[in-house]
Write a protein that holds these residues in place. Sequence first.
Motif, PDB file in Angstrom:
ATOM      1  N   THR A   1     -11.575  14.595   0.229  1.00 38.17           N
ATOM      2  CA  THR A   1     -10.698  14.900  -1.198  1.00 38.17           C
ATOM      3  C   THR A   1      -9.169  14.792  -1.074  1.00 38.17           C
ATOM      4  OG1 THR A   1     -10.981  17.242  -1.366  1.00 38.17           O
ATOM      5  CG2 THR A   1     -13.373  15.556  -2.628  1.00 38.17           C
ATOM      6  N   ASP A   2      -8.637  15.517  -0.214  1.00 35.21           N
ATOM      7  CA  ASP A   2      -6.953  15.302   0.126  1.00 35.21           C
ATOM      8  C   ASP A   2      -6.942  15.110   1.607  1.00 35.21           C
ATOM      9  OD1 ASP A   2      -4.426  16.172  -1.325  1.00 35.21           O
ATOM     10  OD2 ASP A   2      -4.636  17.911  -0.166  1.00 35.21           O
ATOM     11  N   CYS A   3      -7.494  13.818   1.883  1.00 35.56           N
ATOM     12  CA  CYS A   3      -7.141  13.714   3.538  1.00 35.56           C
ATOM     13  C   CYS A   3      -5.074  13.326   3.298  1.00 35.56           C
ATOM     14  CB  CYS A   3      -7.502  12.076   3.705  1.00 35.56           C
ATOM     15  SG  CYS A   3      -7.556  11.380   5.689  1.00 35.56           S
ATOM     16  N   GLN A   4      -5.207  13.993   4.616  1.00 34.72           N
ATOM     17  CA  GLN A   4      -3.604  14.002   5.005  1.00 34.72           C
ATOM     18  C   GLN A   4      -3.435  14.165   5.984  1.00 34.72           C
ATOM     19  OE1 GLN A   4      -0.544  17.107   3.052  1.00 34.72           O
ATOM     20  NE2 GLN A   4      -2.790  17.407   1.880  1.00 34.72           N
ATOM     21  N   SER A   5      -1.650  13.863   6.538  1.00 31.07           N
ATOM     22  CA  SER A   5      -1.843  14.400   7.985  1.00 31.07           C
ATOM     23  C   SER A   5      -1.715  15.875   7.886  1.00 31.07           C
ATOM     24  CB  SER A   5      -0.140  13.699   8.470  1.00 31.07           C
ATOM     25  OG  SER A   5       0.977  14.290   7.609  1.00 31.07           O
ATOM     26  N   ALA A   6      -1.486  16.588   8.821  1.00 27.02           N
ATOM     27  CA  ALA A   6      -1.567  17.779   9.476  1.00 27.02           C
ATOM     28  C   ALA A   6      -0.286  18.547   9.639  1.00 27.02           C
ATOM     29  CB  ALA A   6      -2.009  18.098  11.352  1.00 27.02           C
ATOM     30  N   ASP A   7       0.926  17.844   9.372  1.00 30.91           N
ATOM     31  CA  ASP A   7       1.607  19.088   9.047  1.00 30.91           C
ATOM     32  C   ASP A   7       2.225  18.646   7.452  1.00 30.91           C
ATOM     33  OD1 ASP A   7       2.608  15.364   8.701  1.00 30.91           O
ATOM     34  OD2 ASP A   7       3.650  15.192  10.544  1.00 30.91           O
ATOM     35  N   ARG A   8       1.211  18.132   6.525  1.00 34.23           N
ATOM     36  CA  ARG A   8       1.338  17.764   5.653  1.00 34.23           C
ATOM     37  C   ARG A   8       2.235  16.699   4.651  1.00 34.23           C
ATOM     38  NH1 ARG A   8      -0.227  23.812   4.081  1.00 34.23           N
ATOM     39  NH2 ARG A   8      -2.163  24.243   4.223  1.00 34.23           N
ATOM     40  N   THR A   9       2.712  15.384   5.600  1.00 35.23           N
ATOM     41  CA  THR A   9       3.882  15.221   4.849  1.00 35.23           C
ATOM     42  C   THR A   9       3.657  13.429   5.138  1.00 35.23           C
ATOM     43  OG1 THR A   9       4.370  14.313   7.474  1.00 35.23           O
ATOM     44  CG2 THR A   9       5.721  16.396   6.641  1.00 35.23           C
ATOM     45  N   ALA A  10       2.106  13.038   4.776  1.00 30.12           N
ATOM     46  CA  ALA A  10       2.420  11.547   4.212  1.00 30.12           C
ATOM     47  C   ALA A  10       0.605  11.589   4.265  1.00 30.12           C
ATOM     48  CB  ALA A  10       1.876  10.783   5.825  1.00 30.12           C
ATOM     49  N   ASP A  11       0.326  10.213   3.079  1.00 28.75           N
ATOM     50  CA  ASP A  11      -0.946  10.790   2.577  1.00 28.75           C
ATOM     51  C   ASP A  11      -2.313   9.934   3.172  1.00 28.75           C
ATOM     52  OD1 ASP A  11      -0.952  13.088   0.419  1.00 28.75           O
ATOM     53  OD2 ASP A  11       0.204  12.021  -0.458  1.00 28.75           O
ATOM     54  N   TYR A  12      -3.218   9.606   3.486  1.00 27.43           N
ATOM     55  CA  TYR A  12      -4.415   8.569   4.136  1.00 27.43           C
ATOM     56  C   TYR A  12      -5.584   8.782   2.102  1.00 27.43           C
ATOM     57  CZ  TYR A  12      -1.863   8.732   8.332  1.00 27.43           C
ATOM     58  OH  TYR A  12      -0.716   8.423   9.480  1.00 27.43           O
TER      59      TYR A  12
ATOM     60  N   PHE B   1       4.178  13.503 -12.549  1.00 25.65           N
ATOM     61  CA  PHE B   1       5.119  14.895 -12.057  1.00 25.65           C
ATOM     62  C   PHE B   1       4.057  15.851 -10.373  1.00 25.65           C
ATOM     63  CE2 PHE B   1       5.029  14.376 -16.725  1.00 25.65           C
ATOM     64  CZ  PHE B   1       6.371  14.623 -16.854  1.00 25.65           C
ATOM     65  N   GLY B   2       5.387  15.636  -9.663  1.00 24.42           N
ATOM     66  CA  GLY B   2       4.486  15.734  -8.434  1.00 24.42           C
ATOM     67  C   GLY B   2       4.368  14.975  -7.686  1.00 24.42           C
ATOM     68  N   ARG B   3       3.536  14.736  -6.720  1.00 28.66           N
ATOM     69  CA  ARG B   3       2.938  15.901  -5.847  1.00 28.66           C
ATOM     70  C   ARG B   3       3.905  16.492  -5.335  1.00 28.66           C
ATOM     71  NH1 ARG B   3      -1.402  14.474  -1.817  1.00 28.66           N
ATOM     72  NH2 ARG B   3      -2.598  16.027  -1.134  1.00 28.66           N
ATOM     73  N   TRP B   4       3.220  18.111  -5.774  1.00 34.84           N
ATOM     74  CA  TRP B   4       4.651  18.970  -5.234  1.00 34.84           C
ATOM     75  C   TRP B   4       3.465  20.014  -4.331  1.00 34.84           C
ATOM     76  CZ3 TRP B   4       3.456  19.819 -11.249  1.00 34.84           C
ATOM     77  CH2 TRP B   4       1.876  19.597 -11.413  1.00 34.84           C
ATOM     78  N   GLN B   5       4.504  20.375  -3.282  1.00 38.49           N
ATOM     79  CA  GLN B   5       4.414  20.571  -1.995  1.00 38.49           C
ATOM     80  C   GLN B   5       3.737  21.599  -1.712  1.00 38.49           C
ATOM     81  OE1 GLN B   5       4.814  19.157   1.103  1.00 38.49           O
ATOM     82  NE2 GLN B   5       5.675  17.605  -0.405  1.00 38.49           N
TER      83      GLN B   5
ATOM     84  N   GLY C   1       8.558  10.115  -1.966  1.00 34.71           N
ATOM     85  CA  GLY C   1       8.954  10.727  -0.911  1.00 34.71           C
ATOM     86  C   GLY C   1       7.626  11.141   0.038  1.00 34.71           C
ATOM     87  N   ARG C   2       6.332  10.312   0.084  1.00 34.71           N
ATOM     88  CA  ARG C   2       5.463  10.826   0.973  1.00 34.71           C
ATOM     89  C   ARG C   2       5.184   9.200   1.787  1.00 34.71           C
ATOM     90  NH1 ARG C   2       2.899  15.971   1.038  1.00 34.71           N
ATOM     91  NH2 ARG C   2       1.109  15.014   1.386  1.00 34.71           N
ATOM     92  N   ARG C   3       4.627   9.048   2.808  1.00 32.27           N
ATOM     93  CA  ARG C   3       4.176   7.532   2.770  1.00 32.27           C
ATOM     94  C   ARG C   3       3.059   7.801   2.392  1.00 32.27           C
ATOM     95  NH1 ARG C   3       6.724   3.304   3.887  1.00 32.27           N
ATOM     96  NH2 ARG C   3       4.733   2.616   5.337  1.00 32.27           N
ATOM     97  N   PHE C   4       2.305   7.070   2.282  1.00 33.90           N
ATOM     98  CA  PHE C   4       0.454   6.444   2.449  1.00 33.90           C
ATOM     99  C   PHE C   4      -0.061   6.007   3.055  1.00 33.90           C
ATOM    100  CE2 PHE C   4       1.857   3.861  -1.441  1.00 33.90           C
ATOM    101  CZ  PHE C   4       1.132   3.389  -0.986  1.00 33.90           C
ATOM    102  N   THR C   5      -1.238   6.200   3.019  1.00 34.83           N
ATOM    103  CA  THR C   5      -1.533   4.741   4.246  1.00 34.83           C
ATOM    104  C   THR C   5      -3.405   4.559   3.857  1.00 34.83           C
ATOM    105  OG1 THR C   5      -0.767   5.181   6.169  1.00 34.83           O
ATOM    106  CG2 THR C   5      -2.818   3.688   6.138  1.00 34.83           C
ATOM    107  N   SER C   6      -3.628   3.378   3.238  1.00 32.94           N
ATOM    108  CA  SER C   6      -5.307   2.799   2.492  1.00 32.94           C
ATOM    109  C   SER C   6      -5.746   2.386   3.463  1.00 32.94           C
ATOM    110  CB  SER C   6      -4.741   2.920   1.934  1.00 32.94           C
ATOM    111  OG  SER C   6      -6.325   2.507   0.520  1.00 32.94           O
TER     112      SER C   6
END
Length: 878
Positions: free
Chosen positions: A702-713, A283-287, A634-639
Amino acid sequence: MALGDPAFAQTDAAPAAQAQDDTGGDIVVTGFRSSLASALDAKRKDIRITDGISAEDIGKFPAQNITEAIQRIAGVQMSNINGRGSTISIRGLGAQYARTTINGQTFASADFKDGFRYDIIQTDLASAIQVVKSPTADMDTGGLSGTVNIDTVKPLAYKGPRFIVGVKGYNSEYRGKEWTPKVSGAYIDSFAGGTLGVMANVSYQKLKDRGDYVFIKNWYQPGQVVADAVVPGNIRYRRIDRDTEQLMASGALQWKPSDNFEALLQGEYSRDHTRYTTRQMVFGRWQPGAVTVNSVKNGMATNISISSFNVDNNTQPELRNLKTQAYTGTINWQPGERWKVHAVAHYTKGDAALYEWATIDEIRFANGGTLDVSDPSNVKWSTASLTDGSMWNSANRTWFAFVDGATHIQSAKDKAAQLDVTRDLDWHGIQSLAVGAKYHHESFATNAYRHDRDADVADPVKYPEYAWIPNLGTTGQLVDNFLGGAMSIPHAFLSVNADEWQRILASKGITVPDVPDWPSTYRVDRYVPAVYAMANVDTQIGGMALRGNLGVRYEHTRQNVTASVTDGTGSGSALLGQQHVIQNYGNVLPSASFALDLTPKLVARFAAAKVLVRPLLNSQTQMADTISTGQSQGRRFTSVSEGESRLKPLTANQLDLSLEFYHGRGNSVSIAGFYKAVKNGTFTQFYCPSSYNGVALNGIVTDCQSADRTADYSFSRVLNDGRTIHIKGVEFSASENFDAILPVKGFGATGNVTLVDTNSSALGTGFNLRDLSKFTANITPYWENEMFSVRFSVNHRSAYKQDAASSFFVNSGEIHTVRARTQMDLALGFTPNKWLNFTGGIINLNDTHEDAYQTTADTFQMASRTGRTFYLSATTKF
C-alpha cells in the motif's frame, strides 16, 4: 437472438415494447400510472425474469437521463460522475458485466472501457427499457449480471400525434445561475394505407456540472511514522468542471405490406463532446520525518502537524469527443402458416478521441500545516494562504511541468448477421421449435500517445520556460466556494491557468509533440459464430398454464490480441514489431425459463442458465507489459503493469426463482431470489517486491517505495481467479395505486428492495464485486390526475468498497469504503390540455453526497459535493 425482435423466434417471450405492439395496442400512455401498467403487462407476459420501464411518451421518461431511469428497476445500482448518472450495476456485479443493446443489437460504446456509459443516451431515444436477468438461448452472451435493452419507437405501432417538439432547461447548483438548453423534435407518420411508417427523432442539449472533492490518497503504514497508527501522507483538493454538448438522433422506416411480411430499417446516432477541467491542489506527499502525530484513534492518526512540504498546483483540461452510430435491418417473414423467419444485419461503430494535458507548478510551503481528521464530517486543515500569488515565485519553486498528458484514439466496431427460423408445432405442449445462427466480429482498438515536458528548475538552459512562467497572482484562476463551504478548510485557492501556460510555450516556439505510446497501443479482434436451438412450451399442468422454453447455445470464440513489441516497456520505447496472441475456445450454454400461472393473478417463475463474459477491457487495460516513470513533488515514481492478453473468459451458472402477484391493472407484488456461481473472474493484484532493477524496496504493497524512501513504486497485474465465487440475493418489488382505500383518487407508489451477498475474496486477493452495495432500495410515491402530477423518488444505496482499479481516489493497494447514501428527487407536471405539457423537477433534492472512509466508519478518507440539479421543460404535440 435479439431482445427487440418480434415474437417470431420466441412466441411467448416477447419483450416489453413488442408485447404491446403485437396486440395492436397503443404504445402511447398518458400518465405515470399507465407507464407502470404497461411495463407490468410486459413483465407478466414474458417467460424470463425481467423488469422494465415504459415511457409515458417520446421524450418523457421520468428521469434526467437513461441511467437515472434504469436505477428505479429492482437490483439496479447507479454510479455517477459529478452527480450525473453514468454507469449501472445489476445485482452487485460491476458496470462492465452488464450487456447493453438497442433494439436487441449491440450499440458500440465509443469509450468502451469501464462499462457502458448511459449518460451519452438521451431519454428521447427510448420507448421502453427492459432489464433481462435470466437469458434464453436465443440471446447473445455477454451479460453476466443481465442485459439492458432499450427499445426505440416502431412507427407503425405508434398511434399518437405526428409531431412532438420539446424544450428543456437544466441548472447545476454548483455551476452557478447559468441554465443550459435542450431542444428535441420527433416526426412519426404512416403512408400507403398504413403499410409504410417513418420516424425521425433528434435532440440537442448542453449540460454543465461540477464536483468538488477533498481526500487523502497516500498513507504511511504503522511503523513508518509511529508504531501503532496509519498516518495520512497528504491531503488533496480536486474540483472538476464538466461542460457537455450532446446530439442524438434516431430514425426508422417500417414496411408491412401484409400480415406475414415486415421489413424494418433502424438507425441511431449519438455524439458527445465534453470538456473536463480539473483543478487540483496536492498538499504533500510529506516526508515521514516532517510529521508529528498529535493524536491516534482506532489505529489511525487523527491529528498531525507537518513542518514543511511541497504543494502541486495542477490544472488538467481534458477533451472527450465520443461518437457512436448503429444501423439495423430486420426482416420478419411467415412463408407458411407454421413457419416464421427472422433475419437481421447489423453494424455499429463507436469512435473516441480523448485528449488531456496538465500544467503543474510546485512550490515549498516552508511553514507546513496542521491536519485534523478526528471528525470525518468536519476535516480541519490549516496551512499558508492559498490565494496569495506571491508565494508562487521562482525562488520558491521546486518543480514544474508545462504540459503532461496523453492522447487516446479509440474505436469499437461490431458487424453481425443472424437468421432465426421458428416452426409452430402445438405438439404435446411444445408450441414451437426455434433454431438460429449468428456471426459477429467485434473489435476494440486503442492508439495511445504521450506529450510530456517535465522541467528541471536547476537546468534553465534545457528548460528556458522556467523564465516565462506567468505570475500566478495575475493569471491564476480563482476557485471559490470549494466544497460548498463545508468543513473547516480553506475554501478558495488560485489555480494555474493551463491554457495561458501552454499559449506561452507555443509563442516561444517550443512544441510538445505526441509521441507514440506503443506499450499502451493495442487491438482486440473477436470472431464469434454461434448457433442455438430452443423449444417453446405452452401447456397445462393440473389446470395451470405453463409457458417457457428449453434451449442450448454454442458459441466459438477466436480472439486475436495485437500488442506492441518494443525495445523497452516505458511509454517512450521504440516499436520493434507486433505480437499476436490468439485464443480459441468454445462454450456450450444451456438455458431454461418457465412461467407457471398458479392462479389468474399469481405467477411463479423458474430460470437456469450458464452465461459467458469474454475478457473485459477497462481504462487500466494494458496488453503489453508497461513501465512508466516520472516525477511528482520532487520524488521519482515508477509504475509497472503486466499485460492482459491471455486472460480466460468468465463463466457463471445461475438460478432464478420468483413469485409475482398481479391484482388490477398496474398493481403487483413480487419476490425473486437469485444465485450465481462465477468462475475465472478477473481481479487486479497490487504487489511490492523486495527489489526492482537493483533498487531495494520496502515491500509494503500500500506504500511501495525505495528502501531509502526517495522514490515511489507501483506494481500491478490482472489475473483470473480459478475459485468459484458464489453470489446470492433476493429482490422484492411492488407497484400499487390507492384508489380503493383513499377518498382522493390518483395516489400510488412503486418501489423495490434488493439484498445481495457473496463469498468473494478481499479486494486485491481474488475476484471481488467492486462497488457492491449489499442493500439497495427505491420507492416512488406519486399523485396524478388529468392536469397535475407529482412524483417523489427516494433511492438508497448501502456502503460499498472500491480499490484503485475502480476509483481515482484510492491509492494502489488501498481500499476505501463509500458510505451509504440516500438521494431524493422531485418531479412536478402540469398538462393544461392534450397538446401541451410542462414539467419541472429537482434531482438530488436533499443535497446528498458521496463520502468514504479508510479503515473504520468513524475515520475520514474522502468527501465530495455535487449539489442539486434543476430542470424545467415544455412539450407540445400535434
